[in-house]
Design a protein around this motif. Sequence first.
Motif, PDB file in Angstrom:
ATOM      1  N   ARG A   3     -26.519 -16.966  39.314  1.00 47.29           N
ATOM      2  CA  ARG A   3     -27.797 -17.226  38.293  1.00 47.29           C
ATOM      3  C   ARG A   3     -28.656 -18.108  38.958  1.00 47.29           C
ATOM      4  NH1 ARG A   3     -24.185 -19.362  33.456  1.00 47.29           N
ATOM      5  NH2 ARG A   3     -23.161 -20.122  35.309  1.00 47.29           N
ATOM      6  N   THR A   4     -29.929 -18.094  38.812  1.00 50.79           N
ATOM      7  CA  THR A   4     -30.785 -19.006  39.229  1.00 50.79           C
ATOM      8  C   THR A   4     -31.642 -19.752  38.082  1.00 50.79           C
ATOM      9  OG1 THR A   4     -31.205 -17.749  40.854  1.00 50.79           O
ATOM     10  CG2 THR A   4     -33.062 -19.283  40.722  1.00 50.79           C
ATOM     11  N   GLY A   5     -31.859 -21.068  38.088  1.00 50.22           N
ATOM     12  CA  GLY A   5     -32.321 -21.756  36.927  1.00 50.22           C
ATOM     13  C   GLY A   5     -33.699 -21.648  36.836  1.00 50.22           C
ATOM     14  N   THR A   6     -34.426 -22.465  36.125  1.00 49.51           N
ATOM     15  CA  THR A   6     -36.062 -22.583  36.217  1.00 49.51           C
ATOM     16  C   THR A   6     -36.383 -23.345  37.573  1.00 49.51           C
ATOM     17  OG1 THR A   6     -35.908 -24.740  34.884  1.00 49.51           O
ATOM     18  CG2 THR A   6     -36.029 -22.556  33.546  1.00 49.51           C
ATOM     19  N   SER A   7     -35.886 -24.162  38.202  1.00 48.41           N
ATOM     20  CA  SER A   7     -35.977 -24.801  39.255  1.00 48.41           C
ATOM     21  C   SER A   7     -36.032 -23.935  40.490  1.00 48.41           C
ATOM     22  CB  SER A   7     -35.281 -25.965  39.526  1.00 48.41           C
ATOM     23  OG  SER A   7     -33.963 -25.639  39.875  1.00 48.41           O
ATOM     24  N   GLY A   8     -35.380 -22.738  40.270  1.00 49.08           N
ATOM     25  CA  GLY A   8     -35.290 -21.811  41.405  1.00 49.08           C
ATOM     26  C   GLY A   8     -33.861 -21.959  42.280  1.00 49.08           C
ATOM     27  N   ARG A   9     -33.458 -22.973  41.904  1.00 48.68           N
ATOM     28  CA  ARG A   9     -31.972 -23.390  42.580  1.00 48.68           C
ATOM     29  C   ARG A   9     -30.905 -22.368  42.108  1.00 48.68           C
ATOM     30  NH1 ARG A   9     -31.141 -29.668  42.676  1.00 48.68           N
ATOM     31  NH2 ARG A   9     -29.471 -29.050  44.166  1.00 48.68           N
ATOM     32  N   THR A  10     -29.888 -22.140  43.246  1.00 44.95           N
ATOM     33  CA  THR A  10     -28.791 -21.398  42.688  1.00 44.95           C
ATOM     34  C   THR A  10     -27.916 -22.148  41.621  1.00 44.95           C
ATOM     35  OG1 THR A  10     -28.728 -20.210  44.626  1.00 44.95           O
ATOM     36  CG2 THR A  10     -26.670 -20.311  43.531  1.00 44.95           C
ATOM     37  N   ALA A  11     -27.435 -21.662  40.492  1.00 42.39           N
ATOM     38  CA  ALA A  11     -26.619 -22.249  39.608  1.00 42.39           C
ATOM     39  C   ALA A  11     -24.968 -21.783  39.742  1.00 42.39           C
ATOM     40  CB  ALA A  11     -27.129 -21.785  38.244  1.00 42.39           C
ATOM     41  N   GLY A  12     -24.819 -20.924  40.579  1.00 38.48           N
ATOM     42  CA  GLY A  12     -23.432 -20.600  40.856  1.00 38.48           C
ATOM     43  C   GLY A  12     -23.136 -19.167  40.589  1.00 38.48           C
ATOM     44  N   VAL A  13     -21.844 -18.832  40.474  1.00 39.23           N
ATOM     45  CA  VAL A  13     -21.349 -17.391  40.312  1.00 39.23           C
ATOM     46  C   VAL A  13     -21.270 -17.295  38.784  1.00 39.23           C
ATOM     47  CG1 VAL A  13     -19.371 -15.822  40.492  1.00 39.23           C
ATOM     48  CG2 VAL A  13     -20.306 -17.048  42.682  1.00 39.23           C
ATOM     49  N   ASP A  14     -22.041 -16.181  38.265  1.00 39.25           N
ATOM     50  CA  ASP A  14     -21.715 -15.737  36.858  1.00 39.25           C
ATOM     51  C   ASP A  14     -20.441 -15.047  36.729  1.00 39.25           C
ATOM     52  OD1 ASP A  14     -21.683 -14.684  34.257  1.00 39.25           O
ATOM     53  OD2 ASP A  14     -23.997 -14.338  34.266  1.00 39.25           O
ATOM     54  N   PRO A  15     -19.300 -15.651  36.040  1.00 38.08           N
ATOM     55  CA  PRO A  15     -18.414 -14.919  36.104  1.00 38.08           C
ATOM     56  C   PRO A  15     -18.273 -13.644  35.245  1.00 38.08           C
ATOM     57  CG  PRO A  15     -18.119 -16.952  34.618  1.00 38.08           C
ATOM     58  CD  PRO A  15     -19.382 -17.019  35.539  1.00 38.08           C
ATOM     59  N   GLU A  16     -19.111 -13.639  33.811  1.00 36.40           N
ATOM     60  CA  GLU A  16     -19.295 -12.213  33.281  1.00 36.40           C
ATOM     61  C   GLU A  16     -19.948 -11.298  34.154  1.00 36.40           C
ATOM     62  OE1 GLU A  16     -19.625 -13.948  28.916  1.00 36.40           O
ATOM     63  OE2 GLU A  16     -21.418 -14.101  29.962  1.00 36.40           O
ATOM     64  N   ALA A  17     -20.797 -11.653  34.860  1.00 34.20           N
ATOM     65  CA  ALA A  17     -21.574 -10.706  35.561  1.00 34.20           C
ATOM     66  C   ALA A  17     -20.810 -10.032  36.673  1.00 34.20           C
ATOM     67  CB  ALA A  17     -22.991 -11.128  36.014  1.00 34.20           C
ATOM     68  N   LEU A  18     -19.782 -10.952  37.355  1.00 32.03           N
ATOM     69  CA  LEU A  18     -19.058 -10.705  38.387  1.00 32.03           C
ATOM     70  C   LEU A  18     -17.792  -9.720  37.915  1.00 32.03           C
ATOM     71  CD1 LEU A  18     -18.339 -10.876  41.357  1.00 32.03           C
ATOM     72  CD2 LEU A  18     -17.239 -13.085  40.844  1.00 32.03           C
ATOM     73  N   TRP A  19     -17.105  -9.945  36.835  1.00 33.05           N
ATOM     74  CA  TRP A  19     -15.923  -9.335  36.683  1.00 33.05           C
ATOM     75  C   TRP A  19     -16.158  -8.500  35.339  1.00 33.05           C
ATOM     76  CZ3 TRP A  19     -13.451 -10.082  40.684  1.00 33.05           C
ATOM     77  CH2 TRP A  19     -13.422 -11.376  41.360  1.00 33.05           C
ATOM     78  N   THR A  20     -17.301  -8.270  34.784  1.00 34.30           N
ATOM     79  CA  THR A  20     -17.400  -7.244  33.846  1.00 34.30           C
ATOM     80  C   THR A  20     -17.745  -5.981  34.211  1.00 34.30           C
ATOM     81  OG1 THR A  20     -17.402  -9.041  32.082  1.00 34.30           O
ATOM     82  CG2 THR A  20     -18.445  -6.748  31.432  1.00 34.30           C
ATOM     83  N   PRO A  21     -17.314  -4.999  34.039  1.00 29.94           N
ATOM     84  CA  PRO A  21     -17.771  -3.491  34.784  1.00 29.94           C
ATOM     85  C   PRO A  21     -19.158  -3.195  34.199  1.00 29.94           C
ATOM     86  CG  PRO A  21     -15.367  -3.451  33.987  1.00 29.94           C
ATOM     87  CD  PRO A  21     -15.849  -4.805  33.335  1.00 29.94           C
ATOM     88  N   ALA A  22     -20.053  -2.766  34.958  1.00 30.94           N
ATOM     89  CA  ALA A  22     -21.340  -2.182  34.598  1.00 30.94           C
ATOM     90  C   ALA A  22     -21.415  -1.119  33.694  1.00 30.94           C
ATOM     91  CB  ALA A  22     -22.278  -2.170  35.574  1.00 30.94           C
ATOM     92  N   GLU A  23     -21.907  -1.121  32.487  1.00 32.51           N
ATOM     93  CA  GLU A  23     -21.741   0.103  31.729  1.00 32.51           C
ATOM     94  C   GLU A  23     -22.832   1.212  31.824  1.00 32.51           C
ATOM     95  OE1 GLU A  23     -21.878  -1.070  27.489  1.00 32.51           O
ATOM     96  OE2 GLU A  23     -20.199  -2.381  27.642  1.00 32.51           O
ATOM     97  N   ARG A  24     -23.892   0.919  32.737  1.00 29.72           N
ATOM     98  CA  ARG A  24     -24.993   1.859  32.781  1.00 29.72           C
ATOM     99  C   ARG A  24     -24.498   2.514  34.311  1.00 29.72           C
ATOM    100  NH1 ARG A  24     -27.964  -2.861  31.756  1.00 29.72           N
ATOM    101  NH2 ARG A  24     -28.311  -3.055  34.138  1.00 29.72           N
TER     102      ARG A  24
END
Length: 242
Positions: A3-24
Amino acid sequence: MTRTGTSGRTAGVDPEALWTPAERPRRGRPPAHSRAEITAAAVALADAEGLGAVTMRAVAARIGAGTMSLYSYVPDKETLLELMIDQASGGHRLPAGPSGDWRADLRDFFREQRALMRRHPWLPAALPARRTFGPNTLAALEYALAVLTPTGLDARAALEVFSLLSGFVASHVTHELAQEDTAGATGRAFHDAQVRYLRSAAVTAGHPKISEALTAPGAVSSPDATFDRLLNRMIDGLTATG
């Protein structure tokens, strides 16, 4: 998965996006590679050459892909490390359930964890950088907490015991591997000289407790027996509820 915050800096790994299977479903041609293939290549590279050898370029070369194409599967090395840790953790063999003898089950669990870390020598160093738990790690954690249930520890205390014992195993394996590397490089002569020096220095420098520890009688233990002895002491101390 970063994830990237409003400052443009990396905010770290998003666990929901990483481990939740994509449905599309993806449209167009099927992908040339997969995240699992890329992760397996990275794990194999780390096993063979160490964690420092794992770069996006090196992993891409290992699977015969262009470096930039990897970013459509894994957005950055931080995410790749999370995937590597969880894939390696999938090699931890777990019984179907606890046997009822929680001490024996706990010893078996952490013996297996030690074996896993020795198969993947980079794993102890990678664990402190882990940001999230993947499905394989969660399965191992769930089993270990089930094993600890008969101890009478509450859930939070059991989780702390698991973390402390895992930390002990990682530290012990790191030490074991370093000692083996040193022994391989310098041989028995260096080891014997080191023991003689320490014993002499402890006496001449007036350190009686060190001298006593170094000269105390005792059979030489195998690496497995040493690990078991230390693990038992850790279990006894950490699970005491009195």
